[in-house]
Design a protein around this motif. Structure first.
Motif: not given
Length: 337
Positions: A84-95
């Motif tokens: 998402g906006f202002t986040n990064c790939p780490r946002q999705f690591h767990a999923l």
């Protein structure tokens, strides 16, 4: 007033109206978007992913770099996860790990000017709609070499890019758009073109996600404190362009899934449903799901580092909805439009 004078005024009015439309309403088309070049073998896809991950600005956090999860070979299923906006790939690591455990090869690219150590970076002002689409196009080319069945899932800005890809690419088996940034609560849906133009030409300013606490607001250390108006223009313009194409034709992806959050503080769900209705009228194969309102989920329902995260009940539904009807036998309930 004579007939000639009236005709002159009508012509002048029509011309002014057209110029106003061209200047204020119509969004410029995307420029220099490369053609699709889907990779056919696993080794080429891994090499291309490593190359895309290596392309970065200075100051990127190591934990925010793009991430590739593979089983060492091309698998039946691959998934592309778009942050998402202002986040990064780490946002999705767990999923990503959940999908990896289910047999998927997983690729999580990073969008330009995201994931920097500076959590209020001026670099974000440079973000364009073209940056978003080029990143998504290259990442999808890579995903085609990672699996025979390819799914694209994105949250918010990532969901918007997934929508653009679904509209233009025939080689997507399923596009999953979670709270996609196709419409915004703070902006009337019908006036989005005007707001996109305003954001392009107005003096730039930094907008805090939490205007009261600003940098002291709780949240992931890898996410920004806010965004620049000029960067928001990239999302608004792309959302308008996607919306315009849905008026004219169906999505080219084989199937689409839109997932809404009724307590979303950022996305205008009714505006998103307007786009969903257009897709359905044009014959797109699309499913719509909605999280329970009683859960009170935040806009970012993906990142485990969000203070209000509920991933232990959000993730199973995301996986179930994304995999139906291919790997789930019971049809999840469809909300009414």
């Amino acid at each position: 007033m004579g007939k000639a004078s009236k005709a002159g005024w009508l012509i002048t009015g029509a011309l002014m109206g057209y110029l106003g439309y061209e200047r204020l309403w119509r969004q410029p088309p995307l420029l220099e978007i490369p053609a699709a070049r889907p990779l056919k073998d696993f080794a080429s896809a891994v090499e291309a992913a490593q190359s895309q991950v290596a392309e970065s600005e200075s100051g990127v956090r190591p934990d925010c770099a793009g991430k590739l999860f593979t089983h060492g070979r091309q698998t039946d299923r691959a998934i592309l996860l778009l942050h998402g906006f202002t986040n990064c790939p780490r946002q999705f690591h767990a999923l990503a790990e959940r999908y990896y455990e289910r047999g998927y090869n997983v690729y999580v690219p990073r969008f330009p000017y995201h994931g920097l150590y500076n959590r209020a970076p001026r670099e974000l002002m440079q973000l364009t709609s073209e940056d978003l689409v080029r990143t998504g196009m290259a990442a999808l080319d890579i995903a085609r070499g990672l699996g025979r069945y390819v799914m694209v899932m994105g949250l918010s800005m990532g969901g918007l890019v997934a929508a653009w890809l679904a509209q233009h690419r025939e080689d997507i088996d399923r596009a999953v758009m979670v709270a996609p940034a196709l419409a915004f609560r703070a902006i009337p849906f019908r006036l989005m073109p005007l707001y996109a133009t305003y954001a392009r030409y107005a003096p730039n300013r930094f907008i805090w996600w939490d205007p009261e606490r600003k940098g002291a607001a709780p949240g992931p250390e890898h996410a920004y404190y806010g965004f620049h108006l000029r960067a928001l223009q990239a999302l608004l313009r792309l959302a308008v362009l996607v919306g315009e194409t849905t008026r004219r034709r169906a999505a080219r992806a084989r199937s689409l899934v839109v997932i809404l959050n009724p307590t979303d503080e950022s996305i205008d769900n009714e505006g998103v449903c307007t786009v969903v209705r257009r897709w359905r009228r044009r014959g797109s194969n699309i499913l719509l799901y909605e999280f329970p309102a009683a859960w009170g989920l935040p806009h970012d329902l993906i990142d485990p580092d969000q203070p209000a995260q509920q991933i232990e009940r959000v993730y199973p539904l995301l996986i179930e909805w994304s995999e139906y009807p291919y790997y789930v036998t019971a049809a999840p309930k469809q909300p009414s439009l």
